[in-house]
Scaffold this motif. Structure first.
Motif, PDB file in Angstrom:
ATOM      1  N   LYS A  86     -18.132 -32.184   5.197  1.00  0.00           N
ATOM      2  CA  LYS A  86     -16.773 -31.948   4.733  1.00  0.00           C
ATOM      3  C   LYS A  86     -16.109 -33.242   4.295  1.00  0.00           C
ATOM      4  O   LYS A  86     -15.375 -33.283   3.312  1.00  0.00           O
ATOM      5  N   GLY A  87     -16.405 -34.328   5.014  1.00  0.00           N
ATOM      6  CA  GLY A  87     -15.825 -35.610   4.640  1.00  0.00           C
ATOM      7  C   GLY A  87     -16.306 -36.078   3.283  1.00  0.00           C
ATOM      8  O   GLY A  87     -15.561 -36.698   2.533  1.00  0.00           O
ATOM      9  N   SER A  88     -17.554 -35.762   2.929  1.00  0.00           N
ATOM     10  CA  SER A  88     -18.104 -36.216   1.648  1.00  0.00           C
ATOM     11  C   SER A  88     -17.493 -35.491   0.466  1.00  0.00           C
ATOM     12  O   SER A  88     -17.646 -35.922  -0.670  1.00  0.00           O
ATOM     13  N   THR A  89     -16.810 -34.373   0.706  1.00  0.00           N
ATOM     14  CA  THR A  89     -16.231 -33.617  -0.402  1.00  0.00           C
ATOM     15  C   THR A  89     -14.730 -33.830  -0.533  1.00  0.00           C
ATOM     16  O   THR A  89     -14.087 -33.175  -1.348  1.00  0.00           O
ATOM     17  N   ARG A  90     -14.141 -34.742   0.273  1.00  0.00           N
ATOM     18  CA  ARG A  90     -12.723 -35.019   0.117  1.00  0.00           C
ATOM     19  C   ARG A  90     -12.465 -35.607  -1.262  1.00  0.00           C
ATOM     20  O   ARG A  90     -13.239 -36.401  -1.767  1.00  0.00           O
ATOM     21  N   GLY A  91     -11.355 -35.245  -1.858  1.00  0.00           N
ATOM     22  CA  GLY A  91     -11.032 -35.754  -3.182  1.00  0.00           C
ATOM     23  C   GLY A  91     -11.293 -34.740  -4.277  1.00  0.00           C
ATOM     24  O   GLY A  91     -11.041 -35.011  -5.432  1.00  0.00           O
ATOM     25  N   VAL A  92     -11.829 -33.570  -3.912  1.00  0.00           N
ATOM     26  CA  VAL A  92     -11.951 -32.492  -4.891  1.00  0.00           C
ATOM     27  C   VAL A  92     -10.890 -31.450  -4.587  1.00  0.00           C
ATOM     28  O   VAL A  92     -10.437 -31.317  -3.452  1.00  0.00           O
ATOM     29  N   ALA A  93     -10.483 -30.713  -5.602  1.00  0.00           N
ATOM     30  CA  ALA A  93      -9.415 -29.729  -5.437  1.00  0.00           C
ATOM     31  C   ALA A  93      -9.977 -28.479  -4.791  1.00  0.00           C
ATOM     32  O   ALA A  93     -10.777 -27.766  -5.384  1.00  0.00           O
ATOM     33  N   SER A  94      -9.579 -28.215  -3.556  1.00  0.00           N
ATOM     34  CA  SER A  94     -10.122 -27.056  -2.837  1.00  0.00           C
ATOM     35  C   SER A  94      -9.022 -26.155  -2.308  1.00  0.00           C
ATOM     36  O   SER A  94      -9.279 -25.267  -1.507  1.00  0.00           O
ATOM     37  N   VAL A  95      -7.805 -26.365  -2.749  1.00  0.00           N
ATOM     38  CA  VAL A  95      -6.682 -25.570  -2.258  1.00  0.00           C
ATOM     39  C   VAL A  95      -6.461 -24.370  -3.169  1.00  0.00           C
ATOM     40  O   VAL A  95      -6.396 -24.514  -4.391  1.00  0.00           O
ATOM     41  N   ILE A  96      -6.357 -23.190  -2.570  1.00  0.00           N
ATOM     42  CA  ILE A  96      -6.050 -21.996  -3.345  1.00  0.00           C
ATOM     43  C   ILE A  96      -4.628 -22.127  -3.887  1.00  0.00           C
ATOM     44  O   ILE A  96      -3.699 -22.408  -3.131  1.00  0.00           O
ATOM     45  N   PRO A  97      -4.407 -21.937  -5.197  1.00  0.00           N
ATOM     46  CA  PRO A  97      -3.048 -22.025  -5.750  1.00  0.00           C
ATOM     47  C   PRO A  97      -2.119 -21.017  -5.067  1.00  0.00           C
ATOM     48  O   PRO A  97      -2.557 -19.945  -4.637  1.00  0.00           O
ATOM     49  N   PRO A  98      -0.833 -21.351  -4.929  1.00  0.00           N
ATOM     50  CA  PRO A  98       0.105 -20.470  -4.218  1.00  0.00           C
ATOM     51  C   PRO A  98       0.067 -19.020  -4.681  1.00  0.00           C
ATOM     52  O   PRO A  98       0.164 -18.101  -3.858  1.00  0.00           O
ATOM     53  N   ARG A  99      -0.051 -18.777  -5.975  1.00  0.00           N
ATOM     54  CA  ARG A  99      -0.053 -17.401  -6.500  1.00  0.00           C
ATOM     55  C   ARG A  99      -1.178 -16.564  -5.915  1.00  0.00           C
ATOM     56  O   ARG A  99      -1.059 -15.327  -5.827  1.00  0.00           O
ATOM     57  N   PHE A 100      -2.268 -17.200  -5.503  1.00  0.00           N
ATOM     58  CA  PHE A 100      -3.453 -16.448  -5.081  1.00  0.00           C
ATOM     59  C   PHE A 100      -3.737 -16.554  -3.584  1.00  0.00           C
ATOM     60  O   PHE A 100      -4.755 -16.041  -3.117  1.00  0.00           O
ATOM     61  N   ARG A 101      -2.868 -17.188  -2.809  1.00  0.00           N
ATOM     62  CA  ARG A 101      -3.169 -17.398  -1.394  1.00  0.00           C
ATOM     63  C   ARG A 101      -3.178 -16.104  -0.588  1.00  0.00           C
ATOM     64  O   ARG A 101      -3.834 -16.022   0.444  1.00  0.00           O
ATOM     65  N   GLY A 102      -2.477 -15.092  -1.048  1.00  0.00           N
ATOM     66  CA  GLY A 102      -2.468 -13.821  -0.333  1.00  0.00           C
ATOM     67  C   GLY A 102      -3.413 -12.788  -0.918  1.00  0.00           C
ATOM     68  O   GLY A 102      -3.373 -11.614  -0.531  1.00  0.00           O
ATOM     69  N   VAL A 103      -4.292 -13.208  -1.836  1.00  0.00           N
ATOM     70  CA  VAL A 103      -5.155 -12.248  -2.517  1.00  0.00           C
ATOM     71  C   VAL A 103      -6.067 -11.551  -1.509  1.00  0.00           C
ATOM     72  O   VAL A 103      -6.612 -12.159  -0.596  1.00  0.00           O
ATOM     73  N   SER A 104      -6.177 -10.222  -1.670  1.00  0.00           N
ATOM     74  CA  SER A 104      -6.930  -9.413  -0.712  1.00  0.00           C
ATOM     75  C   SER A 104      -7.309  -8.090  -1.373  1.00  0.00           C
ATOM     76  O   SER A 104      -6.614  -7.618  -2.285  1.00  0.00           O
ATOM     77  N   PHE A 105      -8.407  -7.503  -0.903  1.00  0.00           N
ATOM     78  CA  PHE A 105      -8.781  -6.178  -1.398  1.00  0.00           C
ATOM     79  C   PHE A 105      -7.719  -5.141  -1.062  1.00  0.00           C
ATOM     80  O   PHE A 105      -7.623  -4.115  -1.745  1.00  0.00           O
ATOM     81  N   ASP A 106      -6.935  -5.388  -0.027  1.00  0.00           N
ATOM     82  CA  ASP A 106      -5.979  -4.395   0.462  1.00  0.00           C
ATOM     83  C   ASP A 106      -4.589  -4.526  -0.142  1.00  0.00           C
ATOM     84  O   ASP A 106      -3.701  -3.748   0.209  1.00  0.00           O
ATOM     85  N   ARG A 107      -4.403  -5.497  -1.032  1.00  0.00           N
ATOM     86  CA  ARG A 107      -3.078  -5.740  -1.603  1.00  0.00           C
ATOM     87  C   ARG A 107      -3.146  -5.765  -3.117  1.00  0.00           C
ATOM     88  O   ARG A 107      -4.184  -6.117  -3.691  1.00  0.00           O
ATOM     89  N   PRO A 108      -2.030  -5.391  -3.800  1.00  0.00           N
ATOM     90  CA  PRO A 108      -1.995  -5.571  -5.245  1.00  0.00           C
ATOM     91  C   PRO A 108      -2.119  -7.067  -5.573  1.00  0.00           C
ATOM     92  O   PRO A 108      -1.680  -7.906  -4.777  1.00  0.00           O
ATOM     93  N   PRO A 109      -2.718  -7.432  -6.704  1.00  0.00           N
ATOM     94  CA  PRO A 109      -3.187  -6.518  -7.743  1.00  0.00           C
ATOM     95  C   PRO A 109      -4.590  -5.960  -7.529  1.00  0.00           C
ATOM     96  O   PRO A 109      -5.002  -5.064  -8.251  1.00  0.00           O
ATOM     97  N   VAL A 110      -5.334  -6.505  -6.524  1.00  0.00           N
ATOM     98  CA  VAL A 110      -6.721  -6.076  -6.374  1.00  0.00           C
ATOM     99  C   VAL A 110      -6.805  -4.607  -5.973  1.00  0.00           C
ATOM    100  O   VAL A 110      -7.651  -3.861  -6.479  1.00  0.00           O
ATOM    101  N   SER A 111      -5.929  -4.147  -5.081  1.00  0.00           N
ATOM    102  CA  SER A 111      -5.951  -2.741  -4.668  1.00  0.00           C
ATOM    103  C   SER A 111      -5.644  -1.830  -5.858  1.00  0.00           C
ATOM    104  O   SER A 111      -6.211  -0.728  -5.961  1.00  0.00           O
ATOM    105  N   ASP A 112      -4.767  -2.272  -6.760  1.00  0.00           N
ATOM    106  CA  ASP A 112      -4.495  -1.496  -7.970  1.00  0.00           C
ATOM    107  C   ASP A 112      -5.704  -1.498  -8.894  1.00  0.00           C
ATOM    108  O   ASP A 112      -6.039  -0.470  -9.506  1.00  0.00           O
ATOM    109  N   MET A 113      -6.351  -2.650  -9.014  1.00  0.00           N
ATOM    110  CA  MET A 113      -7.537  -2.744  -9.870  1.00  0.00           C
ATOM    111  C   MET A 113      -8.643  -1.830  -9.369  1.00  0.00           C
ATOM    112  O   MET A 113      -9.399  -1.261 -10.164  1.00  0.00           O
ATOM    113  N   ALA A 114      -8.751  -1.671  -8.052  1.00  0.00           N
ATOM    114  CA  ALA A 114      -9.802  -0.824  -7.477  1.00  0.00           C
ATOM    115  C   ALA A 114      -9.624   0.645  -7.844  1.00  0.00           C
ATOM    116  O   ALA A 114     -10.580   1.425  -7.763  1.00  0.00           O
ATOM    117  N   ARG A 115      -8.404   1.024  -8.243  1.00  0.00           N
ATOM    118  CA  ARG A 115      -8.147   2.406  -8.647  1.00  0.00           C
ATOM    119  C   ARG A 115      -8.149   2.584 -10.168  1.00  0.00           C
ATOM    120  O   ARG A 115      -8.033   3.710 -10.648  1.00  0.00           O
TER     121      ARG A 115
END
Length: 246
Positions: free
Chosen positions: A44-73
């Motif tokens: 993990k230390g060797s990979t510091r300095g790369v962008a690994s943070v989920i952007p705020p818009r996508f931090r709550g992304v889940s199969f159980d929540r829109p838009p993914v739950s809507d896409m599943a239908r």
């Protein structure tokens, strides 16, 4: 005599609750052996300095929540959601064997959302992930050419990009074509191809268009790496507000 704390882990706590946080376990006759936490923390230390943070818009992304739950239908998107669910069912095995994901199709159909779902799951499973849009990735590579002393060199940053468990590139093919862009993309994808490290890519281009934009050698490797999970996404732009009927 107690083993000295390893400098990279100074002040840390062992995630397994086994060692004193140093990465070493003191055994009989004061002989130290490495704790199981050490290899993972060094990685993990060797990979510091790369962008690994989920952007705020996508931090709550889940199969159980829109838009993914809507896409599943949605009849145009549900097959893609099912493919991503199947990939995540065997996530650890897929990453261990370098099997990636390629999402392609029309703008606004959920490609980035599903890709972020994969990256978020990988992070939650303890894997290292680097997340970039292609233009930002290339800009970051260019910055290494002007790095101050002590900053990331090109070789250091490239090594980090090629050593993470999952490299996530959004908007592949969005950058203006040039010999330099082709060289960078080929070097990066080829290194991960040879090391059997997974990539996830999204693109608005189909395979022939992508070959024209980033080169056949690079696309050929991506096809082999992601061939078992190439996900077409078509339909209306979900970013467009619904238009009222006339």
């Amino acid at each position: 005599m107690a083993a000295a704390r390893s400098e990279p882990f100074r002040g840390q706590v062992c995630p397994l609750g086994v060692c004193d946080g140093s990465g070493w376990i003191l055994g009989p006759e004061d002989v130290a052996r490495p704790c199981e936490c050490r290899a993972e923390r060094l990685k993990k230390g060797s990979t510091r300095g790369v962008a690994s943070v989920i952007p705020p818009r996508f931090r709550g992304v889940s199969f159980d929540r829109p838009p993914v739950s809507d896409m599943a239908r949605d009849f145009q998107a549900r097959a893609g959601v099912a493919e991503i669910r199947a990939y995540l069912d065997d996530l650890d095995e897929n990453l261990a064997t370098g099997r990636g994901v390629w999402l392609f199709g029309d703008p606004g159909t959920g490609k980035t959302t599903l890709a972020m779902l994969v990256s978020k799951a990988a992070i939650e499973h303890g894997h290292s992930v680097a997340i970039y849009s292609l233009p930002k990735l290339l800009a970051r590579i260019r910055q290494t050419y002007d790095a101050e002393p002590g900053g990331d060199s090109y070789s250091t940053f490239f090594q980090r990009l090629t050593s993470v468990d999952l490299l996530h590139i959004d908007d592949l093919g969005a950058e203006k074509r040039s010999d330099w862009v082709l060289e960078q993309l080929y070097a990066l994808i080829n290194e991960r191809y040879e090391a059997e490290r997974a990539v996830i890519v999204t693109t608005n281009l189909d395979e022939p268009e992508l070959k024209e934009q980033i080169g056949q050698r690079t696309v050929s490797r991506l096809v082999e790496m992601c061939g078992s999970c190439m996900v077409p996404m078509h339909g209306e732009d979900r970013r467009e507000p619904a238009r009222a009927s006339a």
